[in-house]
Design an enzyme around this catalytic site. Structure first.
Site, PDB file in Angstrom:
ATOM      1  N   ASP A 119      71.464  71.121  36.332  1.00  0.00           N
ATOM      2  CA  ASP A 119      70.005  71.088  36.379  1.00  0.00           C
ATOM      3  C   ASP A 119      69.564  71.858  37.635  1.00  0.00           C
ATOM      4  O   ASP A 119      70.377  72.283  38.464  1.00  0.00           O
ATOM      5  CB  ASP A 119      69.480  69.647  36.327  1.00  0.00           C
ATOM      6  CG  ASP A 119      68.054  69.595  35.767  1.00  0.00           C
ATOM      7  OD1 ASP A 119      67.345  70.616  35.828  1.00  0.00           O
ATOM      8  OD2 ASP A 119      67.636  68.529  35.276  1.00  0.00           O
ATOM      9  N   GLU A 129      58.198  64.962  35.066  1.00  0.00           N
ATOM     10  CA  GLU A 129      59.283  64.439  35.903  1.00  0.00           C
ATOM     11  C   GLU A 129      58.802  63.317  36.831  1.00  0.00           C
ATOM     12  O   GLU A 129      57.988  62.490  36.446  1.00  0.00           O
ATOM     13  CB  GLU A 129      59.961  65.589  36.661  1.00  0.00           C
ATOM     14  CG  GLU A 129      60.557  66.612  35.675  1.00  0.00           C
ATOM     15  CD  GLU A 129      61.433  67.664  36.327  1.00  0.00           C
ATOM     16  OE1 GLU A 129      62.235  67.319  37.185  1.00  0.00           O
ATOM     17  OE2 GLU A 129      61.320  68.840  35.928  1.00  0.00           O
TER      18      GLU A 129
HETATM   19  C1  BGC Z   1      64.459  69.549  34.660  1.00  0.00           C
HETATM   20  C2  BGC Z   1      65.051  70.106  33.394  1.00  0.00           C
HETATM   21  C3  BGC Z   1      64.580  71.506  33.169  1.00  0.00           C
HETATM   22  C4  BGC Z   1      64.853  72.357  34.378  1.00  0.00           C
HETATM   23  C5  BGC Z   1      64.351  73.771  34.241  1.00  0.00           C
HETATM   24  C6  BGC Z   1      64.610  70.475  35.820  1.00  0.00           C
HETATM   25  O1  BGC Z   1      63.891  70.015  36.905  1.00  0.00           O
HETATM   26  O2  BGC Z   1      65.072  68.317  34.960  1.00  0.00           O
HETATM   27  O3  BGC Z   1      64.727  69.289  32.311  1.00  0.00           O
HETATM   28  O4  BGC Z   1      65.200  72.045  32.023  1.00  0.00           O
HETATM   29  O5  BGC Z   1      64.241  71.787  35.500  1.00  0.00           O
HETATM   30  O6  BGC Z   1      62.988  73.843  34.288  1.00  0.00           O
HETATM   31  C1  BGC Z   2      59.932  74.063  38.284  1.00  0.00           C
HETATM   32  C2  BGC Z   2      60.494  73.228  37.175  1.00  0.00           C
HETATM   33  C3  BGC Z   2      61.573  72.362  37.700  1.00  0.00           C
HETATM   34  C4  BGC Z   2      61.131  71.587  38.922  1.00  0.00           C
HETATM   35  C5  BGC Z   2      62.260  70.785  39.490  1.00  0.00           C
HETATM   36  C6  BGC Z   2      59.528  73.193  39.446  1.00  0.00           C
HETATM   37  O1  BGC Z   2      59.055  73.945  40.500  1.00  0.00           O
HETATM   38  O2  BGC Z   2      58.834  74.799  37.824  1.00  0.00           O
HETATM   39  O3  BGC Z   2      60.978  74.042  36.145  1.00  0.00           O
HETATM   40  O4  BGC Z   2      61.946  71.494  36.683  1.00  0.00           O
HETATM   41  O5  BGC Z   2      60.611  72.432  39.894  1.00  0.00           O
HETATM   42  O6  BGC Z   2      61.883  69.995  40.565  1.00  0.00           O
END
Ligand code: BGC
Ligand code: BGC
Length: 709
Positions: free
Chosen positions: A360, A590
């Site tokens: 991830d 998230e």
């Molecule tokens: C998320 C994932 C996601 C990735 C890319 C991460 O923070 O947990 O689900 O696919 O970012 O955006």
């Molecule tokens: C990104 C996401 C990612 C996240 C993780 C963001 O800045 O745009 O894709 O999942 O950071 O913390």
């Protein structure tokens, strides 16, 4: 889907699935079994009589056989230098790459990067299919200009449609898909998502999320099909097949089963980073997201692992490892679960996953390494730990000091091999896995030697772009909305909203005319967008759906977001009105959604207070990512509908409120009475306000006793 699961589906719905695969009553099984047969036979392009699969066979009739692919992968892999191999194992974030390029250094070409991602906010300035296609083609030209000439695999979170792109068809988030319990429809939605992703050139989506959500306080609850593993068993292979077909190319894309394993099972208070984590700021502290799952491994596999069994059977190309921990061990370092269980041979109890494993977002940096202070030395140890635990591709973003992490990871992988800290075998295995998926996705045939897409590839993409966000795509989304709705209360037949009963519909609430709220997070940006700034003419809010219903059935629709309705001259003599309150949550993604207060917010309570004073029947439509605590308010509501996060086709809500279609959704999550009941899950002996599987209908069809809960 196992026979056991199939038997849980009501007879009427079974008949419906079968009718969608005409010809053979066993077709659904054959269709679902196809991928497992094909992947275990190592076959890629198959002749099939299923109409939806036949489509891609004609798209790419020249697709290579698995034997040719393996041969090609072998040849390509054997020619790579260590530096080129290391490049294949790194995925860079597109905005970082573009800024490096603006400064005169091209990491895609120089490092032979294996993959690129657009994070939730990694959007091109021209956020249209054309803008994305141009960005994609540009990245491929850079990749083909590298010393290895290997194309990049470009991935994005297309988790409920191609949700980053303006004008895309946006489906309900997974929680609503779980409520519908309709694998055929979920598969069709996935197929359309793949078509819209392919229309922009991209190869890969980070979906589906197989999380089994066990605690409503988790900010990612809506990314889950629900709290009972039967839902993942029912839906995962159809969705993977819908996204990938059997070839992962042409109109299809590579899928990702995420987040392996246990992401939905973390405990409140164990979120990461913690307040005590060095360098963490308050803003970053998470309560439950990225936390720890405390559970023996057998239970972990029983509750959180079923979806992976299905995904691997369906031939999923990639698996993303979770940020979270299991019994205190970060999943990104959990070699036993990644190498021995996920990738392990079935004869030894493994799942036999043959695709590649991606980390991830910067997850590697969350790995604890004792006693190393220097940030670069620490990062190197973390990279080594993750790769040795079985991660094949590192998703990285940002810099350490003044160096981009993709360059550092590239350097550290090579050094570690030279120092004997990562074996050559591990590198060869990782690179072969990545190249095999590239071959299956057709990447080696897509471009000419200058890196431009070949004419047939361009033509297919143009055809798909002409269908981007089209009416047929949106019709499927509208159906998905209708089937995701769960009717939880309907006293005195308050619903449906029929002209014979009502002449005026008063609509209020902050989510009635709010495309961003009804789409939720991961829409037009990582955190979603509250409001209508991203709304295109084909996107419809719930209010617009109700207005169209009013026009059609000759009922007056009056809207005030805050329920400040002008005094109605007819009101005193005329009591044929009904109130529809569309309330719920704001968008989030998230850990931004981690919360231990799921009660209604002040705006909703104020709106409801004014509505109650009208003394008309109140229909509450909840637009939310998860249940809210409504125990005290419920007595004032005559009808109550959980609409989850329906996406761009709000008119699907009106279709069912009007009674043009019946409700069919069932709760995928137990609806708690109070915060103190959480975590609450089916079978744990607690009784929620509404049990898992609840869902009323206008008419209860006879002969339907065996409804899947
Ligand atoms: C998320 C994932 C996601 C990735 C890319 C991460 O923070 O947990 O689900 O696919 O970012 O955006
Ligand atoms: C990104 C996401 C990612 C996240 C993780 C963001 O800045 O745009 O894709 O999942 O950071 O913390």
């Amino acid at each position: 889907m196992s026979k056991e699961i199939w038997n849980l589906i009501p007879a009427k719905r079974q008949a419906m699935y079968l009718s969608q695969c005409p010809g053979h009553p066993t077709r659904v099984f054959r269709w679902l079994a196809l991928a497992s047969v094909l992947s275990s036979a190592g076959c890629s392009a198959a002749a099939t009589d299923n109409p939806s699969l036949a489509l891609e066979a004609t798209d790419f009739s020249q697709a290579e056989s698995a034997v040719v692919q393996d041969y090609r992968v072998g040849i390509v892999a054997s020619r790579l230098s260590l530096a080129e191999q290391a490049g294949q194992m790194v995925q860079g974030e597109v905005l970082n790459i573009l800024s490096d390029i603006a400064g005169g250094y091209n990491p895609v070409t120089e490092l032979n990067l294996g993959s690129i991602l657009s994070g939730g906010d990694g959007l091109p300035k021209d956020n249209s299919p054309t803008g994305w296609s141009e960005l994609y083609d540009q990245m491929q030209r850079y990749a083909i200009a590298s010393s290895s000439h290997i194309p990049v695999l470009y991935g994005i979170d297309a988790v409920h449609g191609h949700n980053a792109v303006l004008g895309s068809t946006i489906f309900p988030h997974n929680v609503g898909v779980g409520a519908s319990r309709n694998p055929i429809l979920a598969s069709e939605a996935a197929t359309i998502t793949a078509r819209e992703v392919a229309a922009t050139g991209l190869d890969w989506t980070f979906a589906p999320c197989l999380a089994v959500t066990r605690d409503d306080r988790w900010g990612r609850t809506y990314e889950s099909y629900g709290e009972a593993p039967q839902l993942q068993e029912l839906l995962v292979s159809p969705v993977v097949l819908g996204l990938q077909g059997t070839t992962m190319q042409g109109t299809r894309v590579v899928a990702t089963a995420k987040h392996f394993i246990g992401d939905g099972g973390t405990q409140w208070g164990t979120g990461y980073p913690k307040p005590t984590t060095p360098g963490s700021t308050n803003a970053e502290v998470r309560q439950i997201d990225r936390g720890n799952v405390q559970m023996d491994l057998d239970s972990l596999k029983q509750i959180h692992g079923k979806g992976y069994v299905e995904a691997v059977r369906a031939g999923v190309g990639t698996v993303m490892v979770s940020f979270s921990s299991v019994n205190g061990v970060k999943m990104s370092a959990y070699g036993d679960l990644i190498l021995n269980y996920l990738k392990g041979h079935p004869s030894k109890g493994g799942l036999g996953f043959a695709g590649f494993v991606v980390s991830d977002w910067n997850a590697v940096e969350e790995l604890p390494i004792d006693g190393v202070q220097d940030p670069l030395a620490l990062y190197k140890e973390q990279v080594i730990l993750a790769i040795n635990a079985g991660i094949d591709l590192l998703m990285v973003e940002g810099k350490i000091g003044n160096q981009y992490k993709y360059a550092l990871a590239h350097q550290f992988i090579q050094e570690a091999v030279r120092d004997g800290k990562i074996s050559r075998d591990r590198i060869n295995d990782a690179v072969a896995r990545i190249l095999r998926i590239k071959a299956q996705a057709g990447l080696f045939e897509k471009f000419d030697s200058a890196g431009h897409p070949k004419p047939s590839v361009k033509r297919l993409r143009e055809n798909l772009a002409a269908d981007f966000g089209s009416a047929p795509h949106r019709d499927v989304a509208r159906q998905a909305v209708r089937e995701s709705l769960v009717l939880l209360k309907n006293d005195a037949e308050t619903l449906p909203l029929r002209a014979a009963k009502y002449d005026t519909i008063y609509v209020a609430g902050k989510n009635a005319h709010n495309l961003g709220a009804q789409c939720g997070g991961w829409t037009h940006g990582w955190q979603g967008q509250d409001g209508n700034a991203a709304k295109t003419p084909a996107d419809h809010t719930i209010l617009e759906g109700i207005e169209a219903l009013g026009r059609k059935n000759n009922m007056r629709v009056v809207y005030s977001e805050s329920a400040d309705f002008p005094p109605d001259p007819q009101a005193a003599s005329h009591r044929r009105g009904v109130v529809v309150a569309v309330i719920g949550e704001h968008p989030y993604a998230e850990f931004f959604g981690d919360s231990n207060d799921l009660s209604l917010d002040a705006a909703d309570r104020a709106t409801l207070g004014k509505l109650y004073k009208l003394k008309l029947p109140v229909v509450t439509v909840m637009v939310s990512a998860r249940p809210a605590i409504v125990t005290d308010e419920l007595r004032n509501w005559h009808a109550f509908v959980a609409a989850w996060l329906p996406g761009t086709q709000g008119e699907g809500v009106a279709d069912v409120l009007a009674g043009d279609y019946d409700f069919s959704g069932k709760l995928p999550i137990t609806w708690p009475r109070s915060m103190s009941q959480i975590p609450i899950n089916v079978g744990d002996g607690q009784h929620g306000l509404f049990e898992y599987g609840s869902g009323l209908r206008y008419e209860v069809p006879s002969g339907e006793q065996s409804a899947m809960q």
